[in-house]
Design an enzyme around this catalytic site. Structure first.
Site, mmCIF file in Angstrom:
data_model
loop_
_atom_site.group_PDB
_atom_site.id
_atom_site.type_symbol
_atom_site.label_atom_id
_atom_site.label_comp_id
_atom_site.label_asym_id
_atom_site.label_seq_id
_atom_site.Cartn_x
_atom_site.Cartn_y
_atom_site.Cartn_z
ATOM 1 N N ARG A 1 -17.853 21.118 -9.069
ATOM 2 C CA ARG A 1 -17.829 19.652 -8.873
ATOM 3 C C ARG A 1 -18.201 18.899 -10.139
ATOM 4 N NH1 ARG A 1 -22.327 17.590 -6.968
ATOM 5 N NH2 ARG A 1 -22.797 19.168 -5.420
ATOM 6 N N TYR B 1 -4.657 -5.586 -3.829
ATOM 7 C CA TYR B 1 -4.168 -4.591 -2.859
ATOM 8 C C TYR B 1 -5.040 -4.690 -1.596
ATOM 9 C CZ TYR B 1 -3.478 0.316 -1.296
ATOM 10 O OH TYR B 1 -3.229 1.460 -0.593
ATOM 11 N N ASP C 1 -7.310 -3.387 -11.551
ATOM 12 C CA ASP C 1 -6.363 -2.405 -11.030
ATOM 13 C C ASP C 1 -5.113 -2.493 -11.911
ATOM 14 O OD1 ASP C 1 -4.394 -1.011 -9.641
ATOM 15 O OD2 ASP C 1 -5.179 -1.569 -7.678
ATOM 16 N N LYS D 1 0.598 7.086 -8.183
ATOM 17 C CA LYS D 1 1.857 6.401 -8.507
ATOM 18 C C LYS D 1 2.510 7.078 -9.715
ATOM 19 C CE LYS D 1 0.499 3.480 -5.303
ATOM 20 N NZ LYS D 1 -0.302 4.226 -4.339
HETATM 21 C C1 LIG Z 1 -1.871 -1.568 -6.648
HETATM 22 C C2 LIG Z 1 -2.432 -0.412 -5.920
HETATM 23 N N1 LIG Z 1 -3.674 -0.028 -6.194
HETATM 24 C C3 LIG Z 1 -4.253 1.006 -5.563
HETATM 25 C C4 LIG Z 1 -3.574 1.713 -4.604
HETATM 26 C C5 LIG Z 1 -4.269 2.825 -3.894
HETATM 27 O O1 LIG Z 1 -3.868 4.052 -4.384
HETATM 28 P P1 LIG Z 1 -3.988 5.381 -3.496
HETATM 29 O O2 LIG Z 1 -2.886 5.316 -2.495
HETATM 30 O O3 LIG Z 1 -3.861 6.460 -4.509
HETATM 31 O O4 LIG Z 1 -5.327 5.352 -2.850
HETATM 32 C C6 LIG Z 1 -2.264 1.366 -4.291
HETATM 33 C C7 LIG Z 1 -1.516 2.130 -3.271
HETATM 34 O O5 LIG Z 1 -0.449 1.771 -2.841
HETATM 35 C C8 LIG Z 1 -1.678 0.266 -4.955
HETATM 36 O O6 LIG Z 1 -0.429 -0.144 -4.682
#
Ligand SMILES: Cc1ncc(COP(=O)(O)O)c(C=O)c1O
Length: 399
Positions: A62, A117, A189, A214
């Site tokens: 870990r 998000y 983000d 992504k």
């Molecule tokens: C802009 C954005 N940030 C964060 C996330 C979250 O990512 P995860 O699905 O890997 O938790 C997403 C998921 O769709 C997203 O579109």
């Protein structure tokens, strides 16, 4: 967790070269091009004395392995010279929540963009209040006026630019300067642009977050998150992630590392194809507006052009006013676009959305039903032909 000195950081080469080489050290692994995938929990010590003194580079699965170190070093390299630490998390949302938890204490207040998000908002609305942290949502287009929203106990400003459904482009340097003037940390983000198209740390961000699910993964087969940090935020980030016991499985780290090698070329293709589709959609009578910051028609285009070096495959459209059934007819007719959450994989996607329930500082009134597209790596002429079929079904359902 990787500090600046571990691994082979390379800040002199261009991004494509860094993507190909970052975090690799073949001759530490018998000359094999890629690092091995360590499936590991226990690490043995040769003697009681070594165990007590924690002698050796690694201590416990870990706490890091050569696999996690390779991915952290690679991501730090891509983030640029200001990056001091990278934390790997098991999803993008975990990266967002860990980054937020690393900057707040009971009694603190944070500012979060209204365009965030939706699960980011949920974390702020449901989890943070349990620990005495309050959130105010702000208009993503606030710019330097964010200063007026800062309270004596405001410790962080969270951005997402562009908003990943609605595509408002934020003035990141102006917001960051205002936040720093009040000693607040700046979190962003950066999943849409990735550090390849938006060097967040250079633009004033302290904690730059990516959902590696992504474009890092790029194949819709891995959940992964990363936070890159600089300055005083690094210590707290490391401590938070470590003390919460957060870590990523070795195969997922391998997929992240593997994805990084092709991320530059994939992103360039997603960007080019999405621009072609976006421009084509702009000319269609069924479409009122295309929400893509790289289009000259987009209200955030000037800031996007000033700050970003490219786009990705994700954008939205506003249809002319139509019943939901017409939009459903459009989506159901598409053969090459899957209907599903997430994005950043090789495949094209389309989803209907409505920001109304996830807005509190601004009013969502786009003027018609909205659909978000992710443009994948298929041939763009096939995608356009598919969309043409979908729009014909849309028009037919309106008659
Ligand atoms: C802009 C954005 N940030 C964060 C996330 C979250 O990512 P995860 O699905 O890997 O938790 C997403 C998921 O769709 C997203 O579109």
């Amino acid at each position: 967790m990787t500090g600046k000195k571990s691994g082979n950081r390379d800040c002199d080469h261009k991004t494509a070269t860094r993507l190909a080489n970052a975090g690799r050290n073949p001759f530490a692994h018998h000359g094999y091009v890629n690092p091995p995938v360590y499936h590991a929990s226990t690490l043995l010590y040769p003697s009681a004395e070594d165990y007590i003194a924690h002698r050796g580079q690694y201590r416990y699965g870990r706490r890091g392995t050569p696999t996690s170190e390779a991915l952290e070093t690679a991501l730090a390299d891509i983030e640029g010279p200001q990056c001091e630490a990278v934390a790997l998390l098991p999803s993008g949302l975990a990266a967002i929540s860990a980054a937020l938890l690393s900057v707040v204490r009971a009694g603190d207040h944070i500012l979060v963009t209204d365009s965030a998000y939706a699960p980011t908002r949920k974390f702020c609305d449901v989890i943070l209040p349990r620990y005495g942290v309050t959130t105010t949502y702000y208009d993503p287009l606030v710019g330097p006026d964010i200063a007026a929203l800062m309270r004596p106990n405001t410790v962080a400003v969270f951005l997402e630019s562009p908003g990943s459904l609605s595509f408002e482009v934020q003035d990141v340097p102006a917001i960051a300067a205002a936040a720093h003037a009040r000693n607040a940390a700046v979190l962003m983000d950066n999943t849409w642009a990735t550090p390849i198209h938006f060097p967040a740390l250079e633009k004033g961000v302290d904690l730059s977050i990516q959902s590696g699910t992504k474009y890092i993964g790029g194949h819709s087969d891995v959940m992964l998150g990363a936070v890159a940090s600089k300055n005083s935020t690094s210590m707290r980030l490391k401590e938070t992630v470590f003390e919460m016991g957060l870590c990523v499985g070795p195969d997922d780290m391998f997929l992240g590392l593997r994805g990084l090698r092709t991320m530059g070329v994939r992103l360039a293709q997603h960007d080019a194809s999405a621009m072609k589709v976006a421009r084509w959609l702009e000319g269609r009578p069924e479409i009122l507006r295309v929400l893509h910051p790289a289009l000259e028609s987009h209200p955030g285009h000037a800031i996007w052009k000033r700050d970003f070096t490219g786009a990705c495959g994700l954008f939205s459209v506003v249809f002319r006013p139509a019943p939901a059934a017409a939009v459903h007819a459009f989506l159901n007719k598409l053969a090459l676009f899957g209907i599903g959450a997430s994005w950043g994989g090789f495949e094209s996607l389309a989803i209907p959305f409505d920001c109304t329930p996830v807005r509190s500082a601004t009013r969502w009134a786009p003027g018609g039903p909205t659909v978000r597209f992710h443009i994948g790596l298929e041939d763009v002429s096939d995608l356009i032909a598919d969309l043409e079929d979908g729009l014909a079904a849309f028009a037919k359902s309106m008659t």
